[in-house]
Design a protein around this motif. Structure first.
Motif, PDB file in Angstrom:
ATOM      1  N   ALA A  80      27.692  44.001  41.041  1.00 52.28           N
ATOM      2  CA  ALA A  80      27.600  42.578  41.388  1.00 52.28           C
ATOM      3  C   ALA A  80      27.754  42.408  42.894  1.00 52.28           C
ATOM      4  CB  ALA A  80      28.686  41.784  40.658  1.00 52.28           C
TER       5      ALA A  80
ATOM      6  N   ALA B  18      33.560  44.027  38.251  1.00 53.91           N
ATOM      7  CA  ALA B  18      32.306  43.375  38.643  1.00 53.91           C
ATOM      8  C   ALA B  18      31.610  44.145  39.755  1.00 53.91           C
ATOM      9  CB  ALA B  18      32.583  41.943  39.082  1.00 53.91           C
TER      10      ALA B  18
ATOM     11  N   LEU C 286      28.608  37.600  42.104  1.00 53.01           N
ATOM     12  CA  LEU C 286      29.814  36.814  41.930  1.00 53.01           C
ATOM     13  C   LEU C 286      29.511  35.391  42.381  1.00 53.01           C
ATOM     14  CD1 LEU C 286      30.966  39.697  41.812  1.00 53.01           C
ATOM     15  CD2 LEU C 286      32.921  38.908  43.137  1.00 53.01           C
TER      16      LEU C 286
ATOM     17  N   VAL D 285      30.771  36.269  37.030  1.00 53.23           N
ATOM     18  CA  VAL D 285      29.571  37.040  37.368  1.00 53.23           C
ATOM     19  C   VAL D 285      28.361  36.400  36.693  1.00 53.23           C
ATOM     20  CG1 VAL D 285      28.436  39.283  37.287  1.00 53.23           C
ATOM     21  CG2 VAL D 285      30.917  39.150  37.582  1.00 53.23           C
TER      22      VAL D 285
END
Length: 796
Positions: free
Chosen positions: A554, A549, A578, A568
């Motif tokens: 993210a 992620a 997140l 996510v």
């Protein structure tokens, strides 16, 4: 193996000579001794056996505790040679001199200390091992202190250069002490701010504030009189750029936060320190004949009063008190703070967090499955019930403070800034209204009010989330993600979430930024966000490894705790974060986005509040109705309201000027009458008077008139007939220079009036309990002034 690996790293990787190293082991740890002697091959005369104080963790744990995990230690020392330290032939790592420097420690956590003092072997043992980075750098660079390493020496050099730009030359004693403290403190503050903390009066923010303030006190000793420490952030970012590139990227923002904190503290030093100076001077005089414990206690008490009542920081009180031979003990000051906290707690109900923590002890092995991402209604089973934090088997409408744990639940529990869901729990014989939903360990608590019937453990219920409230919160949560993207686009990538609130009614977003956002910027943000709303961008959710992620870009935030698997949330191509919260399926569901407020949340932290959907529409309609109402009052159409308001303000200002001119003429006439009440005492004009219906501003202007026409003069004026009686004492500058102090005089006068008093040597003010007590104080004022004049004559 840990012992062997430590030795290998130090000698092979770092290249430190083995003949300059000594090791220590616990006196009873034969296993560690044998590994050092037999596997590593260190001569026995270079292995030092030490007792519980030096080679056990925690120190002296076998005899003194605490209970719990503990164990012996083994340490590696660098030997600076016989020319360093005490010079004794038997000098060893046990000696307190500077010859041996500990650079590595291995803690063998293998025991569980029992209440009876016994050491029970742990079923799962571990080794805690590591080195002191700055100490090893000191050895590798062969310098005598950490501050001479390349981690600090460039910073101290930069500090010296910044002083020279101010025309100051630091003494060697200052560079060897306070300068090092400043370098250490500001570096720590810089990294804490980089991590998202800001100076404040709470928790870690308070630690940062103390570090900065202490640095200012030290800088003041070198002659600095204005914000200075913020200039060190750039050299710190240069030194740390390779391992911490984000510090370099955000150094201007961090410097700005520290500069604002410095400006606020310097303001305190200039405006409030004189008041604290007078208070500690009085205390020192009062405590001359007392013992040391009393002096410590009273000094701490006064420091707390100065802090709690007048906002004077402990650092200022400590600096001032030292000049009068007083010392403030940190523990005594903290005790005063604790008493205040207890008083505050006594006046406050237990919060829901404390309440849920109390329940936690009954929830071992109890968990709830959350299914609310996909369902807003579920058939479920009651697993546990609590009334006022205590487990029960059933509840009815007569019970209050009820919490219910369900096997599965569609109710979202408060977390990540989003409030908990509300709704209904019901079956054929009972109905309960869910007021809030919270997490407690692995369980989800439904805080409910039983409206009818009885609910028991094991009952089957229908759990129904309030759909309109859930969707309203989802709109606000998705809008918060878009808001963060818009802020980063408009203001820069230093914008990161520093706190948030997402509920059905509104959203709130805190972010690091030094200046307020003007109307133009706020409108730009609103336009951008509403454009993304109208584009109806898809909102998608994916569960993946945390590393994956982050690699995909993210955003994650320091306040949140993440597992290895993360959720996510992506909004089109513009936002990826997140997030465990609930969201809309597409941005079009947000409907409308409207900012309602922009303000300061803390030092260097701004806050935006906003509404979405139906609430945004209602807000716009209310504002339109307000414009129509104002138009009716000012007899102008909405588009002409600004001009009408400006015209009205001009008229009001003109009337205010006329009013002030009239008041000045009246005051001048009254002041002429006052001079007949003047009495000459010891060659000083003394004037006391009661002035009905005067404001504090009128009293000050009267004093200005008096001191221009009488010199030397002491003036005691009281205002009655208003909301609060007022008292003012003025002392002409020629008298203040001889030691007369308006603050001391007003405190003596105000005793009768039931008030306090504060200000400066030439002008002080106070309040009074009521008009009658003020009149009594004024009647005795001339006698008090006479006493002060007599004391001045005696000391002179």
């Amino acid at each position: 193996d840990a012992i062997v690996w430590a030795w290998e790293f130090i000698t092979a990787e770092l290249g430190l000579p083995a003949n300059r190293l000594k090791v220590s082991v616990h006196v009873n740890d034969e296993e560690a001794f044998n590994i050092w002697r037999q596997r590593v091959g260190i001569p026995e005369d270079r292995i030092c056996r030490l007792g519980d104080k030096d080679n056990f963790w925690p120190a002296n744990a076998p005899e003194a505790g605490p209970n719990g995990p503990c164990g012996p230690c083994s340490e590696i020392f660098y030997d600076w040679g016989e020319g360093k330290g005490c010079g004794r032939a038997d000098c060893s790592p046990a000696c307190d001199c500077d010859r041996f420097l500990e650079i590595w420690n291995l803690v063998f956590t293998q025991y569980d200390r029992q209440p009876n003092g016994g050491l029970k072997p742990l079923p799962q043992r571990n080794i805690d091992t590591g080195m002191g980075l700055e100490r090893v750098a000191r050895v590798m660079q062969q310098v005598t202190t950490n501050y001479e390493t390349d981690l600090f020496s460039p910073l101290l050099k930069a500090l010296k250069q910044e002083l020279s730009r101010e025309g100051l030359t630091a003494a060697d004693t200052w560079m060897s002490g306070p300068a090092k403290a400043i370098a250490d403190h500001i570096r720590a503050a810089a990294f804490a701010i980089l991590d998202g903390a800001v100076p404040s009066n709470e928790e870690r923010g308070y630690v940062i504030r103390k570090l900065i303030r202490r640095s200012i006190i030290y800088a003041k000793q070198a002659g600095i009189t204005a914000p200075f420490c913020y200039r060190l952030i750039y050299p710190i970012s240069e030194i740390m750029n390779e391992p911490y590139p984000d510090l370099r990227r955000r150094h201007e923002h961090i410097a700005g936060i520290i500069k604002k904190e410095e400006e606020a503290f310097w303001s305190v030093l200039r405006e409030r320190a004189p008041q604290a100076e007078a208070a500690f001077s009085d205390l020192a005089e009062k405590l001359q004949q007392t013992d040391e414990p009393t002096r410590l206690k009273e000094s701490a008490r006064l420091a707390f009063v100065q802090y709690d009542t007048f906002g004077i920081p402990l650092e200022v009180s400590r600096d001032i008190s030292g000049r009068y031979g007083l010392r403030i003990d940190d523990e005594d000051f903290e005790r005063e703070m604790d008493r205040q906290r207890e008083r505050s707690r006594a006046a406050t109900n237990l919060t829901k967090e404390i309440f849920s923590q109390g329940i936690s002890r009954f929830l071992q092995g109890v968990s709830s499955e959350f299914i609310g991402y996909d369902s807003l209604e579920a058939q479920t089973v009651v697993k546990a019930i609590f009334v006022r934090g205590n487990p029960v088997d059933s509840v009815s409408a007569a019970d209050e403070d009820v919490d219910i744990v369900l096997e599965t639940t569609p109710f979202y529990a408060e977390s990540g800034g989003q409030t908990g869901d509300r709704g209904i729990l019901s079956n054929a014989s009972a109905v309960a209204k869910v007021l809030n939903t919270l997490k407690a360990d692995n369980a989800i608590l439904h805080q409910v009010r039983i409206d009818s019937g009885t609910i028991s453990k094991g009952d089957r219920l229908t759990a129904s989330v309030n759909v309109s409230l859930r969707l309203a919160a989802a709109r606000n949560h998705t809008a918060t993600h878009i808001l963060q993207f818009a802020l980063r686009t408009v203001l820069g990538e230093h914008i990161e979430q520093s706190g948030s609130f997402v509920g059905p009614e509104k959203l709130r977003f805190d972010f690091p930024h030094l200046t307020a956002l003007d109307g133009k910027t706020l409108r730009e943000l609103e336009s951008m966000i509403n454009r993304y709303v109208q584009e109806d961008l898809p909102v998608s959710v994916a569960v993946m490894d945390r590393a994956q992620a982050v690699e995909q870009g993210a955003l994650a935030f320091f306040q949140e705790k993440y597992g290895e698997k993360v959720r996510v949330v992506s909004v089109g191509d513009i936002s990826r974060e997140l997030c465990g919260g609930t969201h809309v399926r597409a941005t079009g569901q947000i409907g409308m986005f409207k900012i309602t407020a922009e303000s300061s949340a803390a030092q260097g932290i701004r806050r935006i509040e906003a509404v979405t959907g139906q609430r945004a529409l209602v807000l716009m309609q209310d504002r339109e109705a307000l414009l129509d109402r104002l138009g009716g009052i000012l007899r102008s159409p909405p588009e002409q309201l600004p001009a009408a308001a400006e015209s009205l303000m001009r008229q009001l200002k003109e009337l205010e000027r006329e009013k002030q001119n009239l008041q000045s003429r009246v005051l001048s006439g009254r002041t002429d009458d006052l001079f007949s009440q003047t009495e000459m005492i010891q060659e000083v004009n003394v004037l006391t008077a009661e002035l009905p219906d005067y404001s504090m501003d009128s009293l000050r202007r009267t004093w200005d008139e008096v001191k221009t026409r009488l010199n030397p003069v002491i003036c005691v004026l009281g205002a009655t007939g208003g909301k609060k009686p007022l008292l003012l004492v003025g002392v002409s500058s020629s008298l203040a220079e001889t030691g007369l102090d308006a603050v001391k005089i007003i405190r003596a006068v105000a005793v009768t009036a039931g008030g306090g008093g504060g200000g400066k040597k030439e002008l002080a003010q106070a309040g009074a309990r009521d008009d009658e007590s003020l009149r009594k104080a004024l009647n005795g004022a001339k006698g008090i002034v006479k006493e002060f004049l007599s004391e001045r004559g005696a000391t002179g």
